[in-house]
Design an enzyme around this catalytic site. Structure first.
Site, PDB file in Angstrom:
ATOM      1  N   TYR A 145     -52.266   8.078  42.886  1.00  0.00           N
ATOM      2  CA  TYR A 145     -51.104   8.075  43.354  1.00  0.00           C
ATOM      3  C   TYR A 145     -50.465   6.838  44.317  1.00  0.00           C
ATOM      4  O   TYR A 145     -49.732   6.147  44.275  1.00  0.00           O
ATOM      5  CB  TYR A 145     -50.374   9.259  44.145  1.00  0.00           C
ATOM      6  N   SER A 153     -43.954   4.170  49.002  1.00  0.00           N
ATOM      7  CA  SER A 153     -44.302   5.371  50.020  1.00  0.00           C
ATOM      8  C   SER A 153     -45.043   4.640  51.259  1.00  0.00           C
ATOM      9  O   SER A 153     -45.623   3.556  51.189  1.00  0.00           O
ATOM     10  CB  SER A 153     -45.278   6.419  48.990  1.00  0.00           C
TER      11      SER A 153
END
Ligand code: NAP
Length: 244
Positions: free
Chosen positions: A151, A138
């Site tokens: 996360y 990400s």
């Protein structure tokens, strides 16, 4: 990386990026195998794409991971590509009493499962033509958003893991690719959506997957897409400037 004639295993094909990848990679003449927890979604996908192979697998469960890998090895011995895609994204307040079960679930899904799948699948992928592992990190791997701290930490770890795995698999003929998405309009984090919310916005999934496949086809080891483009370089330039 060639994008035709492969046998590709994609974790988390029941929605978002994984589901779009399934369609686009089948279209390009690959055999595709996918998994997820939601059997109804897998059945729907199979009905839309009869050539697809689907398996129910909860990637947080070590035994289910082993069973999935074993079933792939026996039913699809030609498998030469693994896409570690399944992921969850939880909002977490680190100053509140700990919900360690949620922390463990997020780390198990986003980090331990890709680590374990790399270990389980490398013997099957080794020495095959076009062998590859694709990890989805990400843009948040390079600069976290504080309300989803675990996360972001798992995605930073996926970036680091991809660097090490690339080194460890180079003599096995397995290429390792890392794709860092920007915000993509999938179901990610839907557990925290309000009743009225049907999307979290971001780049359309189809546009993202088009960019991802172009980067893989161009054989680029690490690609940030959209807003995630250049994030690693920007962070490194800042580090260099601060430590000059
Ligand atoms: N969307 C974004 O903005 C964005 C940005 C950066 C990175 N990413 C990454 O891209 C990847 C795909 O996410 P997405 O955006 O497509 O999200 P999504 O629409 O929520 O899809 C997530 C997929 O992962 C599967 N999954 C989740 N937990 C699982 C489990 N325990 N076992 C098996 N499968 C599981 C889900 O299937 P089931 O629920 O059926 O199990 C689903 O197919 C993730 O790694 C995510 O972190 C997304």
């Amino acid at each position: 990386m060639k994008l035709t004639g492969n046998t590709i295993v994609i974790t988390g094909g029941t929605s978002g990026i994984g589901r779009e990848l399934v369609g686009r990679l089948l279209e390009r003449g690959n055999a595709v195998i996918t998994c997820g927890r939601r059997k109804d979604r897998l059945d729907e996908l199979k009905a839309a794409h009869p050539a697809l192979s689907t398996y129910v697998c909860d990637v947080t469960d070590e035994n289910q991971r082993k069973e999935f890998a074993a079933r792939v090895a026996s039913a699809h011995p030609a498998a030469n590509v693994l896409v570690n895609n399944a992921g969850i994204q939880l909002k977490m307040e680190l100053t509140r009493p700990a919900d360690l079960a949620a922390v463990r679930r997020e780390v198990e899904t986003n980090l331990i499962a890709p680590v374990h799948f790399a270990m389980l699948f490398t013997p099957l992928l080794a020495k095959k033509d076009g062998a590859a592992i694709v990890n989805i990190s990400s843009g948040l791997a390079f600069s976290p958003i504080a309300f989803m701290p675990i996360y972001c930490a798992t995605k930073a770890a996926i970036h680091s893991l991809s660097l090490s795995l690339r080194r460890q698999t180079r003599d096995m003929g397995i290429k390792v690719y890392e794709i860092a998405p920007p915000s993509v309009d999938s179901e990610l984090g839907h557990e925290r959506w309000t009743k009225e919310q049907t999307s979290h916005g971001g780049m359309p999934v189809a546009e993202f997957v088009k960019g991802m496949l172009a980067a893989l086809e161009a054989d680029i080891a690490e690609t940030g897409i959209g807003q995630a483009e250049g994030m690693r370089e920007k962070r490194e330039a800042l580090f260099d400037a601060m430590n000059h």
